[in-house]
Structures are given as structure tokens and as C-alpha cells.
Design a protein around this motif. Structure first.
Motif, PDB file in Angstrom:
ATOM      1  N   MET A 133       9.071 -10.358 -24.446  1.00  0.00           N
ATOM      2  CA  MET A 133       8.963 -10.984 -23.220  1.00  0.00           C
ATOM      3  C   MET A 133       7.912 -11.694 -23.367  1.00  0.00           C
ATOM      4  N   ASP A 134       7.247 -11.069 -23.413  1.00  0.00           N
ATOM      5  CA  ASP A 134       5.981 -12.091 -23.551  1.00  0.00           C
ATOM      6  C   ASP A 134       5.754 -13.307 -24.962  1.00  0.00           C
ATOM      7  N   ASP A 135       6.996 -13.288 -25.168  1.00  0.00           N
ATOM      8  CA  ASP A 135       7.033 -14.607 -26.539  1.00  0.00           C
ATOM      9  C   ASP A 135       8.457 -15.504 -25.702  1.00  0.00           C
ATOM     10  N   LEU A 136       8.827 -15.287 -24.840  1.00  0.00           N
ATOM     11  CA  LEU A 136       9.778 -16.195 -23.790  1.00  0.00           C
ATOM     12  C   LEU A 136       9.651 -16.812 -23.232  1.00  0.00           C
ATOM     13  N   ASP A 137       9.714 -18.397 -23.377  1.00  0.00           N
ATOM     14  CA  ASP A 137       9.373 -18.691 -21.993  1.00  0.00           C
ATOM     15  C   ASP A 137      10.307 -18.746 -21.079  1.00  0.00           C
ATOM     16  N   ASP A 138      10.455 -19.500 -19.868  1.00  0.00           N
ATOM     17  CA  ASP A 138      11.274 -18.870 -18.665  1.00  0.00           C
ATOM     18  C   ASP A 138      13.052 -19.756 -18.971  1.00  0.00           C
ATOM     19  N   ASP A 139      12.466 -20.572 -19.564  1.00  0.00           N
ATOM     20  CA  ASP A 139      13.822 -21.556 -20.030  1.00  0.00           C
ATOM     21  C   ASP A 139      14.827 -20.351 -20.962  1.00  0.00           C
ATOM     22  N   GLU A 140      14.109 -19.815 -22.145  1.00  0.00           N
ATOM     23  CA  GLU A 140      14.559 -19.347 -23.100  1.00  0.00           C
ATOM     24  C   GLU A 140      14.766 -17.749 -22.518  1.00  0.00           C
ATOM     25  N   VAL A 141      14.349 -16.700 -21.178  1.00  0.00           N
ATOM     26  CA  VAL A 141      14.653 -15.903 -20.949  1.00  0.00           C
ATOM     27  C   VAL A 141      16.305 -16.172 -20.066  1.00  0.00           C
ATOM     28  N   ALA A 142      15.824 -17.069 -19.499  1.00  0.00           N
ATOM     29  CA  ALA A 142      17.386 -17.839 -18.859  1.00  0.00           C
ATOM     30  C   ALA A 142      18.341 -17.739 -19.837  1.00  0.00           C
TER      31      ALA A 142
END
Length: 160
Positions: free
Chosen positions: A125-134
Motif C-alpha cells: 500500500m505505501d508504494d501506491l498513490d490514491d489513483d492506483e489504489v482506486a
């Protein structure tokens, strides 16, 4: 004959398979090192902790874990020997049984959760930005719905 994947889809497939296997292996290694729980143990504890009365029918639990009934029976038996869960008859249907979270199981989950969360954050998770998480959420929710629907349809077809 089935059409092969184009190079972009083949690269995506291979990246997914290799990375997801490495991620799962790392998360399980961290979980075992911190709590002596397997990933399956942890998932059972989470599902039971979130269920009303901290209990679920064995069939429902097997479905949510994507386990066969025999695999779930083995899983619950091993967890029962360790005092994490019990197996009890269903109050409204004596033919069925439920897996029930014990106080020791809840304590074990509470002790393991912060370490597991740190591992999930560190390795994913810490390697992903908000758009990638979405984007990941959209992809895997859509995939999960489609796979559950296909499985439900095949089970319904097999029963008829």
C-alpha cells in the motif's frame, strides 16, 4: 484454438502472477514470524471477528474463504486444537455447524493485526498513490463479482 495474448496483456499477466505470488509469500512469512498464524488462519479470524456473534455457518465461511468443505473442516480442526475457534451446532438447524471465534482467537487476532497491517503497508500500500489504489479496487471488485457470479451459476447448474 484459443487466441494468444498480445504482448501488453501477456506482460501484465506475468507481472501479476509473479508479483502476487511474491507478495502473498512475503505477507505469509511476515505473519508467521510475528504471530505464528498462517494467512488462512488470519483470514478465518478476521471473518469470524466481523460476523454477528463472531460466528459463521461452515458453508458460508467456506464460500467466503473460497475453500472446499473438506479444506475448511481441516482448517477449523487445526485452529480448534490451538484454541482459536470452536465448532458448534447451528442453533436454528442442528444438521449444520458454525465456526465460532474464541476469546483466545480474538486476542490472537488483535495481537497479530498491527504487525500484519504494517506488512501490508510496507509491501504494497505505501508504494501506491490514491489513483492506483482506486484502480486496483475497481479491477479486483469487478473481477471478484464476475468470478463469484460464474461460480454461483456453475454450482446452480450442477445442482439442477
Amino acid at each position: 484454438m484459443t487466441e494468444s495474448l498480445d504482448s501488453a496483456r501477456l506482460a501484465a499477466w506475468r507481472a501479476y502472477i509473479e508479483s502476487s505470488q511474491r507478495l502473498f509469500t512475503q505477507l505469509e512469512e511476515d505473519l508467521r514470524a510475528d504471530s505464528e498464524l498462517s494467512f488462512a488462519d488470519y483470514h478465518v479470524l478476521v471473518l469470524l471477528s466481523e460476523a454477528p456473534g463472531q460466528r459463521l455457518r461452515m458453508g458460508e465461511l467456506a464460500s467466503r474463504l473460497v475453500f472446499s468443505p473438506s479444506r475448511l473442516t481441516y482448517q477449523i480442526s487445526t485452529m480448534q486444537r490451538r484454541g482459536l475457534v470452536t465448532r458448534q451446532p447451528c442453533p436454528d438447524d442442528r444438521r449444520g455447524s458454525e465456526a465460532v471465534l474464541t476469546a483466545a482467537g480474538l486476542l490472537t487476532l488483535r495481537d497479530a493485526a498491527p504487525h500484519h497491517l504494517a506488512s501490508v503497508r510496507n509491501h504494497l500500500m505505501d508504494d501506491l498513490d490514491d489513483d492506483e489504489v482506486a484502480c486496483l479496487t475497481r479491477i479486483f471488485e469487478r473481477l471478484g463479482h464476475r468470478l463469484r457470479a460464474a461460480r454461483d451459476a456453475s454450482v446452480t447448474h450442477a445442482e439442477n
